[in-house]
Scaffold this motif. Structure first.
Motif, PDB file in Angstrom:
ATOM      1  N   GLU A  63       0.834  -1.205   0.000  1.00 10.10           N
ATOM      2  CA  GLU A  63       0.000   0.000   0.000  1.00 10.10           C
ATOM      3  C   GLU A  63       0.867   1.253   0.000  1.00 10.10           C
ATOM      4  OE1 GLU A  63      -3.025   1.188  -0.221  1.00 10.10           O
ATOM      5  OE2 GLU A  63      -3.919  -0.775  -0.607  1.00 10.10           O
TER       6      GLU A  63
ATOM      7  N   GLN B 240       0.579   3.956  -2.874  1.00  9.55           N
ATOM      8  CA  GLN B 240       0.006   5.281  -2.603  1.00  9.55           C
ATOM      9  C   GLN B 240       1.034   6.398  -2.698  1.00  9.55           C
ATOM     10  OE1 GLN B 240      -2.440   5.818   0.889  1.00  9.55           O
ATOM     11  NE2 GLN B 240      -3.084   3.692   0.857  1.00  9.55           N
ATOM     12  N   THR B 241       2.257   6.108  -2.296  1.00  5.84           N
ATOM     13  CA  THR B 241       3.214   7.206  -2.181  1.00  5.84           C
ATOM     14  C   THR B 241       4.121   7.318  -3.390  1.00  5.84           C
ATOM     15  OG1 THR B 241       4.907   5.875  -1.085  1.00  5.84           O
ATOM     16  CG2 THR B 241       3.260   6.919   0.322  1.00  5.84           C
ATOM     17  N   GLU B 242       4.421   6.216  -4.030  1.00  9.07           N
ATOM     18  CA  GLU B 242       5.412   6.266  -5.099  1.00  9.07           C
ATOM     19  C   GLU B 242       4.805   6.001  -6.470  1.00  9.07           C
ATOM     20  OE1 GLU B 242       9.131   7.605  -5.555  1.00  9.07           O
ATOM     21  OE2 GLU B 242       8.446   6.995  -3.559  1.00  9.07           O
TER      22      GLU B 242
ATOM     23  N   ILE C 152      10.783  12.401  -0.294  1.00  3.35           N
ATOM     24  CA  ILE C 152      11.998  11.731  -0.760  1.00  3.35           C
ATOM     25  C   ILE C 152      11.557  10.847  -1.913  1.00  3.35           C
ATOM     26  CG2 ILE C 152      13.841  10.122  -0.193  1.00  3.35           C
ATOM     27  CD1 ILE C 152      13.548  10.982   2.712  1.00  3.35           C
ATOM     28  N   VAL C 153      11.886  11.270  -3.095  1.00  3.65           N
ATOM     29  CA  VAL C 153      11.383  10.564  -4.272  1.00  3.65           C
ATOM     30  C   VAL C 153      12.347   9.441  -4.633  1.00  3.65           C
ATOM     31  CG1 VAL C 153      10.704  10.825  -6.676  1.00  3.65           C
ATOM     32  CG2 VAL C 153      10.320  12.689  -5.045  1.00  3.65           C
TER      33      VAL C 153
ATOM     34  N   ARG D 137       5.582  11.906   6.388  1.00  2.00           N
ATOM     35  CA  ARG D 137       4.466  11.115   5.878  1.00  2.00           C
ATOM     36  C   ARG D 137       3.838  10.352   7.034  1.00  2.00           C
ATOM     37  NH1 ARG D 137       6.233   6.940   2.168  1.00  2.00           N
ATOM     38  NH2 ARG D 137       7.521   6.479   3.957  1.00  2.00           N
TER      39      ARG D 137
ATOM     40  N   ARG E 199      -5.102   5.639   4.431  1.00  2.00           N
ATOM     41  CA  ARG E 199      -4.467   6.536   3.454  1.00  2.00           C
ATOM     42  C   ARG E 199      -3.157   7.129   3.970  1.00  2.00           C
ATOM     43  NH1 ARG E 199      -5.847   6.029  -1.576  1.00  2.00           N
ATOM     44  NH2 ARG E 199      -6.171   3.940  -0.819  1.00  2.00           N
ATOM     45  N   TRP E 200      -2.217   7.260   3.081  1.00  2.00           N
ATOM     46  CA  TRP E 200      -0.985   8.014   3.362  1.00  2.00           C
ATOM     47  C   TRP E 200      -1.229   9.481   3.048  1.00  2.00           C
ATOM     48  CZ3 TRP E 200       3.670   6.500   5.399  1.00  2.00           C
ATOM     49  CH2 TRP E 200       3.863   5.120   5.559  1.00  2.00           C
TER      50      TRP E 200
ATOM     51  N   MET F 152      -1.045  13.182  -0.358  1.00  2.00           N
ATOM     52  CA  MET F 152       0.114  12.642  -1.066  1.00  2.00           C
ATOM     53  C   MET F 152       0.153  13.218  -2.471  1.00  2.00           C
ATOM     54  SD  MET F 152       1.611  10.508   0.841  1.00  2.00           S
ATOM     55  CE  MET F 152       3.329  10.730   0.687  1.00  2.00           C
TER      56      MET F 152
ATOM     57  N   PRO G  24     -11.312   6.697   0.917  1.00  2.00           N
ATOM     58  CA  PRO G  24     -11.725   7.461  -0.264  1.00  2.00           C
ATOM     59  C   PRO G  24     -11.875   6.596  -1.516  1.00  2.00           C
ATOM     60  CG  PRO G  24      -9.473   7.996   0.386  1.00  2.00           C
ATOM     61  CD  PRO G  24     -10.039   7.161   1.475  1.00  2.00           C
TER      62      PRO G  24
END
Ligand code: FAD
Ligand code: NAD
Ligand code: FMN
Ligand code: ZN
Lengths: 1001, 415, 99, 204
Positions: free
Chosen positions: A745, A749-751, C25-26, C56, C65-66, C84, D83
């Motif tokens: 997840e 969601q983040t990347e 931080i990608v 985060r 959810r983040w 996000m 969501p």
């Protein structure tokens, strides 16, 4: 029944109709409902109630409440005992047994008092300077030091009581039900806001019942009851008595400890929750916590019979107790006058010594009217008496208060009342992160800049006069409600209270002593920890000049009272010694809890079987009925092995292992993590998560996968089924199920929010039985009509949907044992049915349930790893010899890390097999491996990760991680154990069916 | 003045008015050979060993608050050397040995109490890890043994070792030489020792910048002015990242609150140190009588020296499970420190991208036990501009090479 | 004990959340092109600031959810909560990473 | 053939049917297990018109967009979980069919559907002290001003995660937990309710 000798004939908040019998140090006493141990003992003229921590000095009651440093008692006995209870707060009830502490053999004669004689040798911090010789003797000295320290005793058995916790949400939390807290609650409550009012005392009113104050020309108690009945009518207002706010944390989160049964006779407590911890989240907070009176620091100010002026007053008014017969009241401010008057009214002979001179006529005439002698500009220079005060010396101070201007006069008395001014109870304010300011005029720290959504009102705000405390409370309550969106026009008018003009306080932090003038001996600052003004001066002299150093060097404020009566005096004396100003010296840090809080209450009901969830599978009951031994795997209970009558673990496991390869074994695999991955990008997603590729896996097929953390270390593994073009069913290890889902997840969601993929856990939706062994297929054939089980129709590493035993089932041909095996999954509600059906039909094949231990043996025979056992977060796929599973053509999480200098080293620890020279010898897991045995430190080259006796091979086997092990197959090594050194040989990490043919069979 | 029972007796006659300050409080000079930033135990020990062993006496220790007010002053004081990996074991063992002679060396009683440290195992996985650890430690020449539940019960009778509890005690490792010490005394003893050897111990002086030229350090800006220095050693624990930012680089460190608490003082009841990583609690009883209790870290970055209440709740649940008789005792105070957590739970004692600037950090939840050893190797590193063999593995560049020293292993929190 | 405003569920107790560390931080698009130190920088190096910090969080026991939070690491005051991928509030005052 | 076997609920082994008949004077809370429900996890993009209409075509319900709310049509209740995430509560016997039709309708949409009927346990909690019992382990503000009937929220119940659905103002709550936590949650609620008196509800 004749009443106790010091009980006043009338008045007080005690219930004379309810006599209560209790004991102190084995002696029986009676008091009334409404009494505390302290008030009831004082009513009997008992002065000596405890011994101090270090010098074992005789001590009596100093306060009437929470700030008590001296009167600590042991309550109860055995398992329900409680040490260090404040006698000033313990409400008596029938059967209560209290005892004094820290004395031997008795309170009256305490051998530890010899420390008092040695006190010259043991000033603050003495232990840092001695006991260093001879070298190792500290432990011997320490034994005696430890025995001397401590206060009460721990209970002797498990706590028979239950505790509870609850959340509470409100718009406005008001802490303190004194006049300002009541005013605040009323103002906020009438708007309709949800208001919670908590107070540590048994009844609302704060300090008022302890006074002779009048409000609206009537006794203050009438105003209090009027307020209380108003509040009772407000639906959203809730009042919690005996509830102490302990801690004030971020974002208006406060903990409140409610004592629900401690005041009840034992027989009424059964089945009730002893204490409840409220975890309050308030939108707004009003602090109305009042103030604590400060002792004065003078010679022998610790004698039993020296108490705070407000406390003496409270004993008279609240408890109808005369705390003595003749009192000397010693003060530097106006607030001791009312107590003096009340004492006189109660029949005591009173002398009042005030260090100030310019006193108001109003005050003088009040005293005159009661026949109280006033000694203006005077101080107490010494207190006489040992186990009780017998008298004091007083003298006139010179103008700078540094010495005496005249001779010393002795006054006989049995009570000394002191008032050095007031410390606002800013504990909670400060805990919340509010800044303190020093109010020079009052000589007190008061709230400065507050954190958001918070108000202080009344005594804790530094407000001295009742009239202002009431108006501040009302305004705070109104504003707090308004901030939550609740308003109402009008309001209750402020009640009328008399205002007496005050003469300013004259700060006098230490009173010069009679004999030594400047030199300060036995002027106690911290009563409980026996810290004197001289100790403070000593610490400063030795360089412990920060108030925090002072605290730690002298232990000031570190007792059970946390320095409620001592801290400000201590830091003021420190400032004086250093010539610094008090504001710059600052306070030590206020920390929760405001009063000591029962561990049991903090644990609440999360104890015993509720201390952590136990997770069980749908087949659990069957395992229990079969007498399985269980293993804890995370929160799961998994069958470990199934001993039959008289079988040892080894025998049971051997039998289970042989069955799984010789006939058919069955394992409850329901704890495996399962994740339903759906979406057009599912394969792409798995490609990124796993080290191997997924796009070319055909629907209907399964594949084993390995995943790494971003630093290249193996994290989890398992088999994944391709259910459809856009749907996969991922299996994780039992322990990692939640972690892997969260991990997926997080990446999604983040990347990679652009990937069209959804992951859902179906771990609990499915129950799985894994059957393994030569008869597995035959058994299954009997139970299914719609799954083609032939070798070609249903090849290894594929799955089919159909029915098993009439249940909708998914069958996967995967194998963790290396045998021909089938994993049958059904919806969990049918798990037990599936299991019993398999057991039933399997009987004639000798079906044998096997547990996690046999599973481990079987997989180790084949060299299959267990993530978390054969890996430890420092092992890469390459280290495991699994480069075949590491894709070269795509990126995946952790791939880049595999190319770093250290991860490409040839000497890394690699997975190998290990065979002991003696086939009967089973190495312990965790055994360390060396090439040669030397004197320690030895050079270790690896360790045993898995090790078993393999019944199928008739010998022991082990897996190990060994430096450069991959190139060392065949080489001998040693495993030095405590008992012996075991020789072994490095091998391929595969012991059984090395080609892996049987799984395909 | 040497401390002893005799000097105590002598001073008793003078009402203890003759004791000199344990350390001076000098004004900072304009320049020093070495400036140590951070007056915790590690910084003070570094200064002490620079002066005592390397003849470098022109040293200042710069502390923004009061000596020992950081983690040194707020830790649960557990000392042990039973670490898994060789590199760690040797470093911590060196430290423990120094501890064993420290009271005498410093002439300051630090009350090292070697009452034994037990680590409990509650499931088979724990047991396996425990055995691995004990074997490794023993082969490294460090005392360590495995106890059975029966032996544990004999040693800690108040521990609930019944088999049917939620977290049964299946075994424990024991390091008998492990124990506790008086944390403040360690800081004060080193401060006094360093001061006596000429080190300036400067409190209430905050380093606000690190000046450098041509990639080498020149000195430090402080709240009390600029101080030149040929070499600068930074030992600021939770604030390491803040100082690194001043020097222009980042560290693999996050600062988290770590909480601890004490009970009210009671008569001696618990004589060893018991730790359980599985349920996250550990407890000892101090000489003053209070139980000293610690747990795991809070999950977010913070410099606030206070933590979240749920951590305390969990810890208390675990405590009363292990020690049912503690239920009616009371928590007296709880607090937090800011611990500098490193990805592999091992410290960094290292040169940095800036010449003559050295960092010693990353001790996280477990550096008190390392105080003398850390100062000892850091002093060596600074004096020689090169690490000692004992800290050679603990460099900053291990994060690039991947040669981490992962001490998470079985010990979730390595106190 | 923080009160964190989930962008979806509103203010909830800290114990429902899990903190995922520094935000923004990608993951490098081409890890294979990075040097070891550059990769180490992505993997391990953190700004860990004293003061405003962007991090985060995930509403683990809630909506799952983040999202990002800007929180002061000294006062614990939360100054912003944003989704996000959403832009950080007031980028000029951006705390955090210095490269 | 499946009819041969009855679906066993997570708490089947407790014999609640029998215990339900026991009279408890002054019971402040009533606790039970709700056994015969079908549960479907629906994921999808609520902003997509295609997704919305596909769902409403089958269920007559548009995916609720407002957090923490529920919607109901005939015998299907839809609970907002996140969501992009909903729980559909259906009668047990209808779940297969609803799944099939919904899956077909959603073909080509950014969406996912997963059946979890067997993976959860639903405990019912009602009675005058229901809130007080729940508040002991659940950090949600349960005051009807904040958590009105018809609302739902995922949160914690003591040491496990739970979905709390306020089904009626009585008050009555349905508490969904993962199946393997059911025993724990049940024991916890019984223990927390003890001081108020707990009656066991007849089985649904
Ligand atoms: C609750 C808790 C329990 C622990 N329990 C244990 C345990 O049982 N056993 C164990 O071995 N370890 C334990 N530890 C860890 C241990 O306390 C630390 O690792 C160790 O004390 C660190 O010492 P130090 O000298 O490096 O840091 P500190 O004592 O924190 O000293 C650093 C100093 O640097 C100062 N400083 C910071 N910034 C500046 C600046 N800009 N200018 C000047 N000065 C600055 C700080 O004020 C501070 O005084 C625990 C820690 C905590 C918080
Ligand atoms: N004896 C006295 O003469 C005396 C004592 C205190 C205050 N005052 C005066 O009274 C007026 C103020 O009244 P007030 O209402 O501010 O104070 P108050 O002392 O009357 O009431 C404060 C109440 O708060 C309670 N309390 C304090 N901390 C608490 C906590 N953490 N948790 C729960 N309860 C807590 C106290 O037990 C007390 O009942 C001022 O004029 C003040 O100077 C006089
Ligand atoms: C080993 C140890 C023992 C302690 N014992 C006590 C104690 O007996 N009484 C007390 O009030 N505080 C005690 N403390 C806590 C300190 O008062 C203080 O909270 C801690 O050092 C953190 O500092 P701070 O609260 O000033 O920030 C102890 C701290 C430690 C580290
Ligand atoms: Zn949410």
């Amino acid at each position: 029944m004749t009443d106790a000798p010091f009980r006043l004939p009338s008045g007080g908040r005690i219930d004379r109709g309810s006599p209560v019998s209790f004991s102190f140090d084995g002696e029986r006493y009676t008091g009334y409902a409404g009494d505390t141990v302290a008030s009831a003992l004082l009513a009997h003229g008992v002065r000596l109630v405890g011994r101090s921590f270090k010098y074992h000095r005789p001590r009596g009651v100093v306060t009437d409440g929470v700030e008590e440093p001296n009167a600590l008692v042991q309550l109860g006995i055995g398992a329900s005992g409680e040490p260090n209870a404040r006698a000033t707060q313990v409400e008596i009830h029938d059967g209560l047994a209290a005892a004094s502490q820290n004395r031997w053999p008795s309170l009256g004669f305490d051998a530890g008092a010899v420390n008092g004689l040695l006190s010259a040798l043991i000033p603050a911090g003495f232990y840092y300077k001695t006991f260093m010789w001879p070298g190792r003797w500290w432990m011997k000295y320490e034994y005696f030091i430890r025995r001397a320290a401590g206060l009460g005793r721990a209970p002797t058995g498990p706590d028979p009581d239950t505790y509870d916790k609850s959340w509470a949400h409100c718009d406005v939390l008001v802490v303190g039900a004194g006049p300002s807290g009541l005013a605040a609650t009323h103002a906020a409550g009438r708007t309709g806001a949800r208001v919670l009012l908590v107070d540590e005392r048994p009844e609302p009113g704060g300090h008022l019942p302890g006074t002779s104050q009048s409000i609206d020309d009537a006794p203050a108690e009438e105003w209090v009851s009027a307020m209380v009945s108003d509040l009772a009518a407000m639906e959203e207002v809730r009042i919690l008595p005996r509830a102490t706010a302990l801690g004030y944390y971020d974002h208006n989160y406060l903990t409140v400890l409610e004592r629900r049964t401690d005041h009840l006779p034992y027989r009424e407590r059964r089945g009730r929750v002893r204490q409840r911890l409220w975890k309050v989240r308030a939108k707004q907070v009003v602090l109305a916590t009042g103030a604590h009176e400060r002792p004065l620091v003078f010679r022998n100010n610790d004698r039993p019979g020296v108490m705070l002026a407000s406390a003496a007053r409270s004993y008279v008014n609240r408890y109808a107790v005369r705390p003595g017969t003749s009192a000397v009241v010693f003060t530097n401010n106006d607030t001791a006058y009312d107590p003096a008057l009340d004492l006189a009214d109660a029949g005591l002979r009173v002398v009042l010594a005030d260090v100030r001179t310019g006193l108001s006529d109003a005050r003088r005439s009040q005293l005159r009217r009661r026949g109280i002698e006033l000694l203006a500009g005077h101080a107490i220079t010494d207190v006489r008496g040992a186990k009780a005060v017998t008298g004091v010396s007083v003298a006139a101070l010179n103008s700078s208060a540094s010495a005496y201007a005249g001779g010393h006069r002795k006054i006989r008395c049995d009570l000394v009342c002191m008032s050095g001014g007031w410390n606002p109870a800013i504990h909670l304010f400060s805990q919340s992160g509010g800044r303190l300011a020093f109010d020079e005029a009052r000589g007190a720290f008061v709230p400065g800049e507050a954190r958001p959504a918070q108000f202080s009102a009344g005594g804790c705000n530094g407000t001295g006069a009742l009239a202002f405390a009431l108006s501040e409370g009302r305004e705070a309550g109104k504003a707090a409600a308004a901030a939550c969106g609740f308003r109402k026009r009008g309001g209750t008018p402020l009640p009328k209270v008399d205002v007496v003009e005050e003469t300013p306080i004259r700060l006098l932090w230490t009173v010069p002593s009679r004999h030594l003038g400047r030199r300060l001996d036995k002027h106690f600052v911290d009563f409980q920890n026996d810290v004197t003004a001289a100790d403070i001066a000593l610490a400063a002299r030795e360089g412990y000049r920060s108030v925090e150093h002072l605290k730690r060097y002298t232990t000031t404020g570190m007792g059970t009272d946390q320095g409620k009566t001592s801290n400000v005096n201590a830091l003021a004396i420190l400032s004086e010694t250093l010539g610094a100003d008090i504001a710059a010296t600052g306070t030590t840090t206020f920390r929760p809890p405001y009063v000591p809080a029962t561990f049991g209450a903090l644990a609440g009901r999360d104890v015993g079987e509720l201390s952590d969830p136990v997770r069980t599978t749908p087949m659990h009951q069957w395992h229990v009925e079969q007498g399985a031994a269980f293993e804890d795997v995370g929160q799961w209970k998994r069958p470990w092995y199934y001993p039959r009558d008289g079988e040892s673990m080894r025998e049971a496991v051997d039998r289970e292992c042989l069955a799984a390869r010789g006939s058919v074994g069955i394992l409850d695999a329901s704890t495996l993590g399962r994740i339903d991955v759906q979406g057009p990008d599912a394969a792409e997603f798995l490609d990124r998560i796993y080290t191997n590729g997924w796009k070319r896996l055909a629907v209907g097929r399964c594949r084993y996968g390995l995943m790494c953390t971003e630093d290249g270390m193996v994290f989890d593994d398992g088999v994944t089924l391709r259910l459809g073009e856009h749907r996969f069913l991922v299996h994780t290890t039992s322990g990692n199920a939640a972690r892997v889902l969260a991990w997926m997840e997080e990446w999604l969601q983040t990347e990679w929010p652009d990937l069209d993929v959804y992951c859902n856990s179906v771990t609990e939706q499915l129950a799985t039985a894994s059957i393994s062994g030569p008869f597995a297929r035959q058994l299954l054939t009997e139970l299914t009509t719609d799954v083609e089980l032939g070798r070609d129709a249903f090849p290894f590493m594929s799955w089919r949907d159909g029915h098993v035993a009439g249940l909708p089932a998914r069958v996967a041909r995967v194998s963790f044992t290396g045998e021909s095996s089938f994993e049958v999954s059904v919806p969990s509600g049918y798990g037990l049915s599936l299991w019993t059906a398999l057991m039933h039909s399997g009987q004639r094949y000798g079906i044998t349930p096997y547990g996690t231990e046999a599973m481990h043996v079987l997989r180790a025979e084949r060299g299959f790893i267990i993530a978390g056992q054969d890996t430890d977060g420092t092992v890469t796929p390459i280290d495991l010899g699994m480069e075949w599973i590491v894709s070269r053509s795509k990126d995946f999480i952790g791939k880049r890390s595999l190319g770093r200098a250290d991860t490409t080293r040839a000497e890394r620890k690699q997975l190998v097999g290990l065979l002991t020279d003696d086939p009967e010898e089973v190495l312990p897991e965790g055994g360390q491996i060396v090439d040669t045995v030397t004197k320690p430190p030895m050079r270790m080259i690896g360790h045993v990760t898995s090790s078993y006796f393999s019944a199928n091979l008739g010998r022991s086997i082990a897996l190990a991680l060994v430096r450069g092990g991959r190139d060392r197959h065949g080489e001998p090594v040693m495993v030095p154990l405590e008992r012996a050194v075991v020789p072994a040989r490095i091998t391929e990490p595969r012991f059984f069916d090395p080609e892996g043919k049987r799984a395909h069979g | 003045m040497r401390y002893s029972i005799f000097s105590l007796a002598r001073n008793a006659f003078g009402h203890h008015e003759g004791w000199p300050a344990a350390w001076r409080s000098p004004e900072p000079k304009q320049s020093y050979d070495v400036v140590i930033v951070g007056g915790g135990g590690h910084g003070l020990a570094t200064a002490y060993y620079l002066a005592a062993l390397h003849g470098i006496r022109d040293v200042a220790v710069i502390e923004k608050g009061w000596l020992g007010g950081g983690n040194t002053g707020r830790n649960t004081t557990i000392i042990r050397s039973n670490y898994l990996w060789d590199e760690s074991a040797h470093l911590y063992e060196h430290s423990l040995k120094l501890y064993e002679g420290l009271s005498r060396e410093l002439n300051f009683n630090i009350m090292l109490s070697q009452r034994g440290v037990l680590n409990l195992a509650h499931n088979l996985h724990d047991l396996r890890e425990l055995s691995r650890r004990v074997n490794a430690i023993r082969l490294n020449g460090i005392d360590s043994e495995v106890l059975t539940p029966v032996q544990i019960k004999a040693m800690v009778p108040i521990l609930d070792t019944s088999p049917d509890v939620r977290y049964p005690v299946l075994g424990a490792s024991l390091q008998r030489r492990g124990g506790v010490a008086r944390h403040d005394a360690v800081a004060w003893g080193f401060a006094r020792g360093a001061d006596a050897r000429g080190v300036d111990v400067i409190q209430n002086c905050e380093v606000t910048g690190i000046r450098q030229r041509n990639g080498a350090v020149e000195g430090v800006e402080t709240s009390r002015g600029y101080i030149r220095a040929r070499k600068v050693g930074v030992v600021v624990a939770g604030h390491a990242s803040v100082l690194a930012a001043m020097a222009g680089f980042r560290l693999p460190i996050e600062s988290h609150p770590l909480q601890a608490l004490v009970s009210e003082p009671i008569k001696p009841i618990h004589h060893s140190v018991v730790m359980s990583n599985a349920v996250h609690v550990y407890v000892s009883q101090s000489d003053k009588g209070e139980l000293v209790i610690g747990a795991g870290i809070d999950g977010y970055d913070s410099y606030a020296q206070r933590g979240s209440f749920p951590v305390i709740e969990d810890q208390m649940g675990a405590l009363v499970e292990l020690f049912p008789i503690f239920s009616r005792l009371k928590m007296l105070r709880h607090w937090a420190g800011i611990v500098d957590t490193c990805p592999d739970a091992s410290p960094i004692i290292s040169k940095t991208p800036v010449k003559h600037l050295y960092f010693n950090c990353g001790w996280g939840t477990g550096g008190f036990k390392a105080t003398p050893g850390s100062g000892w190797v850091f002093a060596h590193t600074i004096a020689h501009d090169a690490p000692h063999a004992l800290n050679a593995a603990f460099t900053l560049d291990r994060f690039s090479t991947g040669a981490l020293i992962d001490e998470h292993g079985a010990a979730a929190v390595a106190h | 004990m923080l009160l964190i405003e989930c962008p979806w569920c509103g203010p909830r107790e800290e114990s429902e959340f899990h903190c995922g560390g520094e935000a923004h931080i990608v993951r490098p698009l081409h890890p294979e092109q990075l040097s070891d130190p550059e990769w180490a920088d992505y993997l391990f190096m953190r700004s860990n600031p004293k003061g405003p910090h962007r991090e985060r969080w995930v509403h683990e026991a809630g909506c799952g959810r983040w999202f990002n939070v800007e929180r002061d690491t000294v006062t614990h005051e939360i100054t912003a909560v944003y989704r996000m991928g959403g832009p950080p509030p007031n980028p000029s005052a951006a705390p955090g990473r210095k490269r | 053939m499946a009819e041969r076997y009855r679906r066993r609920s997570a708490l089947a082994h407790l014999g609640l049917e029998v215990r339900a008949s026991a009279a408890v004077p002054h019971a402040g809370v009533v606790l039970g297990e709700c056994r015969m429900r079908g549960l479907l996890l629906l994921r999808g993009d609520v902003a997509s018109a295609g997704f919305r209409s596909a769902v409403s075509e089958v269920l007559g319900l548009v995916p609720v967009a407002e957090p923490l709310t529920t919607a109901r049509k005939r015998d299907v209740t839809m609970l907002w979980l996140g969501p992009d995430e909903w729980l559909l509560v259906t009668p047990d016997r209808r779940v297969d069919r609803i799944e099939r039709t919904l899956r077909d309708a959603l073909a080509g949409q950014r969406a996912a559907l997963t059946e979890v009927s067997h993976g959860r346990a639903i405990l019912t909690l009602s009675g005058p002290h229901a809130r007080a019992v729940l508040a002991k382990g659940c950090p949600l503000d349960l005051h009807p001003r904040e958590f009105a009937p018809g609302r739902c929220a995922r949160s914690r119940l003591a040491r496990c995660q739970a979905l709390i659905h306020h089904v009626s103002a009585a008050p009555a709550f349905e508490i969904h937990v993962h199946r393997s936590f059911a025993q724990y949650a049940w024991t916890w609620l019984m223990d927390a309710g003890q001081e108020f008196g707990v009656r066991i509800a007849p089985m649904e």
